[in-house]
Design a protein around this motif. Sequence first.
Motif, PDB file in Angstrom:
ATOM      1  N   SER A 141       5.084 -17.259  98.925  1.00 38.80           N
ATOM      2  CA  SER A 141       5.759 -16.431  97.930  1.00 38.80           C
ATOM      3  C   SER A 141       6.470 -15.271  98.605  1.00 38.80           C
ATOM      4  CB  SER A 141       4.737 -15.889  96.929  1.00 38.80           C
ATOM      5  OG  SER A 141       5.331 -14.943  96.095  1.00 38.80           O
ATOM      6  N   SER A 142       7.702 -15.012  98.197  1.00 38.11           N
ATOM      7  CA  SER A 142       8.440 -13.896  98.785  1.00 38.11           C
ATOM      8  C   SER A 142       7.932 -12.552  98.277  1.00 38.11           C
ATOM      9  CB  SER A 142       9.931 -14.029  98.512  1.00 38.11           C
ATOM     10  OG  SER A 142      10.167 -14.027  97.123  1.00 38.11           O
ATOM     11  N   GLU A 143       7.300 -12.543  97.103  1.00 38.05           N
ATOM     12  CA  GLU A 143       6.724 -11.306  96.554  1.00 38.05           C
ATOM     13  C   GLU A 143       5.293 -11.157  97.044  1.00 38.05           C
ATOM     14  OE1 GLU A 143       8.094  -8.825  94.744  1.00 38.05           O
ATOM     15  OE2 GLU A 143       9.978  -9.887  95.141  1.00 38.05           O
ATOM     16  N   PRO A 144       4.955 -10.033  97.666  1.00 43.80           N
ATOM     17  CA  PRO A 144       3.586  -9.853  98.156  1.00 43.80           C
ATOM     18  C   PRO A 144       2.577  -9.707  97.017  1.00 43.80           C
ATOM     19  CG  PRO A 144       4.950  -7.928  98.677  1.00 43.80           C
ATOM     20  CD  PRO A 144       5.834  -8.923  98.005  1.00 43.80           C
ATOM     21  N   LEU A 145       1.358 -10.167  97.282  1.00 44.70           N
ATOM     22  CA  LEU A 145       0.254  -9.964  96.345  1.00 44.70           C
ATOM     23  C   LEU A 145      -0.257  -8.539  96.437  1.00 44.70           C
ATOM     24  CD1 LEU A 145      -1.806 -13.228  96.943  1.00 44.70           C
ATOM     25  CD2 LEU A 145      -0.363 -12.683  94.975  1.00 44.70           C
ATOM     26  N   GLY A 146      -0.091  -7.925  97.601  1.00 43.30           N
ATOM     27  CA  GLY A 146      -0.551  -6.561  97.790  1.00 43.30           C
ATOM     28  C   GLY A 146      -0.539  -6.164  99.250  1.00 43.30           C
ATOM     29  N   LEU A 147      -0.987  -4.951  99.488  1.00 40.46           N
ATOM     30  CA  LEU A 147      -1.047  -4.379 100.830  1.00 40.46           C
ATOM     31  C   LEU A 147      -2.411  -3.754 101.043  1.00 40.46           C
ATOM     32  CD1 LEU A 147       2.265  -2.304 100.704  1.00 40.46           C
ATOM     33  CD2 LEU A 147       1.982  -4.488 101.841  1.00 40.46           C
ATOM     34  N   TYR A 148      -2.838  -3.696 102.300  1.00 39.64           N
ATOM     35  CA  TYR A 148      -4.026  -2.920 102.648  1.00 39.64           C
ATOM     36  C   TYR A 148      -3.902  -2.475 104.098  1.00 39.64           C
ATOM     37  CZ  TYR A 148      -6.102  -7.082 104.915  1.00 39.64           C
ATOM     38  OH  TYR A 148      -6.352  -8.156 105.714  1.00 39.64           O
ATOM     39  N   VAL A 186       0.066  -8.949 102.124  1.00 33.87           N
ATOM     40  CA  VAL A 186      -0.566 -10.209 101.740  1.00 33.87           C
ATOM     41  C   VAL A 186       0.337 -10.960 100.768  1.00 33.87           C
ATOM     42  CG1 VAL A 186      -2.610 -11.259 100.693  1.00 33.87           C
ATOM     43  CG2 VAL A 186      -2.835  -9.166 102.062  1.00 33.87           C
ATOM     44  N   HIS A 187       0.616 -12.216 101.113  1.00 32.47           N
ATOM     45  CA  HIS A 187       1.451 -13.084 100.280  1.00 32.47           C
ATOM     46  C   HIS A 187       0.637 -14.285  99.825  1.00 32.47           C
ATOM     47  CE1 HIS A 187       5.477 -11.346 101.069  1.00 32.47           C
ATOM     48  NE2 HIS A 187       4.883 -10.926 102.174  1.00 32.47           N
ATOM     49  N   GLY A 188       0.972 -14.812  98.678  1.00 38.27           N
ATOM     50  CA  GLY A 188       0.351 -16.030  98.180  1.00 38.27           C
ATOM     51  C   GLY A 188       1.044 -17.261  98.756  1.00 38.27           C
ATOM     52  N   LEU A 189       0.401 -18.386  98.621  1.00 39.83           N
ATOM     53  CA  LEU A 189       0.965 -19.644  99.100  1.00 39.83           C
ATOM     54  C   LEU A 189       0.754 -20.717  98.043  1.00 39.83           C
ATOM     55  CD1 LEU A 189       2.092 -21.330 101.605  1.00 39.83           C
ATOM     56  CD2 LEU A 189      -0.290 -21.934 101.979  1.00 39.83           C
ATOM     57  N   GLN A 190       1.841 -21.339  97.613  1.00 44.75           N
ATOM     58  CA  GLN A 190       1.744 -22.489  96.727  1.00 44.75           C
ATOM     59  C   GLN A 190       1.478 -23.684  97.635  1.00 44.75           C
ATOM     60  OE1 GLN A 190       5.292 -23.431  94.542  1.00 44.75           O
ATOM     61  NE2 GLN A 190       4.304 -25.074  93.419  1.00 44.75           N
ATOM     62  N   VAL A 191       0.277 -24.215  97.584  1.00 37.43           N
ATOM     63  CA  VAL A 191      -0.142 -25.268  98.510  1.00 37.43           C
ATOM     64  C   VAL A 191       0.375 -26.620  98.050  1.00 37.43           C
ATOM     65  CG1 VAL A 191      -2.131 -26.444  99.546  1.00 37.43           C
ATOM     66  CG2 VAL A 191      -2.184 -23.964  99.192  1.00 37.43           C
ATOM     67  N   TRP A 192       1.012 -27.317  98.983  1.00 36.22           N
ATOM     68  CA  TRP A 192       1.496 -28.667  98.716  1.00 36.22           C
ATOM     69  C   TRP A 192       0.529 -29.716  99.240  1.00 36.22           C
ATOM     70  CZ3 TRP A 192       6.972 -27.318 100.845  1.00 36.22           C
ATOM     71  CH2 TRP A 192       7.655 -26.534  99.909  1.00 36.22           C
ATOM     72  N   GLY A 193      -0.182 -29.380 100.309  1.00 36.42           N
ATOM     73  CA  GLY A 193      -1.109 -30.352 100.878  1.00 36.42           C
ATOM     74  C   GLY A 193      -1.953 -29.757 101.983  1.00 36.42           C
ATOM     75  N   THR A 194      -3.042 -30.464 102.308  1.00 37.84           N
ATOM     76  CA  THR A 194      -3.906 -30.067 103.417  1.00 37.84           C
ATOM     77  C   THR A 194      -3.968 -31.212 104.418  1.00 37.84           C
ATOM     78  OG1 THR A 194      -5.875 -30.857 102.272  1.00 37.84           O
ATOM     79  CG2 THR A 194      -5.334 -28.530 102.007  1.00 37.84           C
ATOM     80  N   LEU A 195      -4.085 -30.863 105.672  1.00 40.75           N
ATOM     81  CA  LEU A 195      -4.127 -31.850 106.738  1.00 40.75           C
ATOM     82  C   LEU A 195      -5.566 -32.100 107.175  1.00 40.75           C
ATOM     83  CD1 LEU A 195      -1.209 -30.362 108.862  1.00 40.75           C
ATOM     84  CD2 LEU A 195      -1.087 -32.234 107.213  1.00 40.75           C
ATOM     85  N   ALA A 196      -5.868 -33.325 107.570  1.00 39.09           N
ATOM     86  CA  ALA A 196      -7.197 -33.645 108.096  1.00 39.09           C
ATOM     87  C   ALA A 196      -7.323 -33.159 109.536  1.00 39.09           C
ATOM     88  CB  ALA A 196      -7.446 -35.152 108.024  1.00 39.09           C
ATOM     89  N   ALA A 228      -3.633 -15.952 100.796  1.00 30.89           N
ATOM     90  CA  ALA A 228      -2.757 -14.800 100.965  1.00 30.89           C
ATOM     91  C   ALA A 228      -2.236 -14.790 102.373  1.00 30.89           C
ATOM     92  CB  ALA A 228      -3.530 -13.528 100.664  1.00 30.89           C
ATOM     93  N   SER A 229      -1.532 -13.733 102.725  1.00 32.18           N
ATOM     94  CA  SER A 229      -1.025 -13.623 104.068  1.00 32.18           C
ATOM     95  C   SER A 229      -1.029 -12.168 104.502  1.00 32.18           C
ATOM     96  CB  SER A 229       0.376 -14.196 104.161  1.00 32.18           C
ATOM     97  OG  SER A 229       1.215 -13.550 103.259  1.00 32.18           O
ATOM     98  N   SER A 230      -1.049 -11.967 105.800  1.00 32.71           N
ATOM     99  CA  SER A 230      -1.284 -10.625 106.307  1.00 32.71           C
ATOM    100  C   SER A 230      -0.308 -10.264 107.399  1.00 32.71           C
ATOM    101  CB  SER A 230      -2.710 -10.590 106.838  1.00 32.71           C
ATOM    102  OG  SER A 230      -2.825  -9.797 107.957  1.00 32.71           O
ATOM    103  N   ALA A 231       0.290  -9.111 107.294  1.00 32.12           N
ATOM    104  CA  ALA A 231       1.205  -8.642 108.328  1.00 32.12           C
ATOM    105  C   ALA A 231       0.397  -7.904 109.371  1.00 32.12           C
ATOM    106  CB  ALA A 231       2.238  -7.704 107.727  1.00 32.12           C
ATOM    107  N   THR A 232       0.553  -8.292 110.592  1.00 33.90           N
ATOM    108  CA  THR A 232      -0.203  -7.612 111.633  1.00 33.90           C
ATOM    109  C   THR A 232       0.740  -7.057 112.673  1.00 33.90           C
ATOM    110  OG1 THR A 232      -0.589  -9.699 112.751  1.00 33.90           O
ATOM    111  CG2 THR A 232      -2.298  -8.937 111.247  1.00 33.90           C
ATOM    112  N   THR A 233       0.433  -7.221 113.903  1.00 34.79           N
ATOM    113  CA  THR A 233       1.193  -6.566 114.945  1.00 34.79           C
ATOM    114  C   THR A 233       2.394  -7.367 115.400  1.00 34.79           C
ATOM    115  OG1 THR A 233      -0.145  -7.561 116.637  1.00 34.79           O
ATOM    116  CG2 THR A 233      -0.844  -5.430 115.807  1.00 34.79           C
TER     117      THR A 233
END
Length: 152
Positions: A43-50, A68-78, A141-146
């Motif tokens: 998602s281009s819109e963040p869920l939030g910041l910390y 932190v960003h959300g992700l619309q999941v299409w699939g998972t890999l084995a 979610a997703s996280s911006a780091t260094t």
Amino acid sequence: MLLRLRRGGSWRIPAARWSGTRTGLRSADRAAFQEAGITGRVSSEPLGLYVAPRLQPCGSRKAVEVTVHGLQVWGTLASWPNDVKVMRRWMLPDEAAVSVEDTGLRDLLASLVSGTALVQPELPSGSRPFAVGNASVSGLASSATTARFAPC
């Protein structure tokens, strides 16, 4: 989705470092694939910041702002690039909120569960992130780091 190292450690979300060659969202998409073996659309819109402490290569800690960003999941890999290093686990948001040790992420997840807005974080006095960007992590979610390593 939360991840944990197979040899122990705490539950966390997949994380990507901001890269000068990739956008934050593209970094998040790549982290979701490489770290967690999931594909989808960030998602281009963040869920939030910390704000979270991050260890620098020299051993000192700096506070960094995490987006932190959300992700619309299409699939998972084995099988995926880090499958031998990490365990992944799908959790309901309320379970995830009590499973993570990082207080900033815990508060963010709890605010998503309760539907309340999380107050915009502020970096501790005298501290500033050594990298700021839109680096994102995916999964729940997703996280911006260094960005790149900064001198100590």
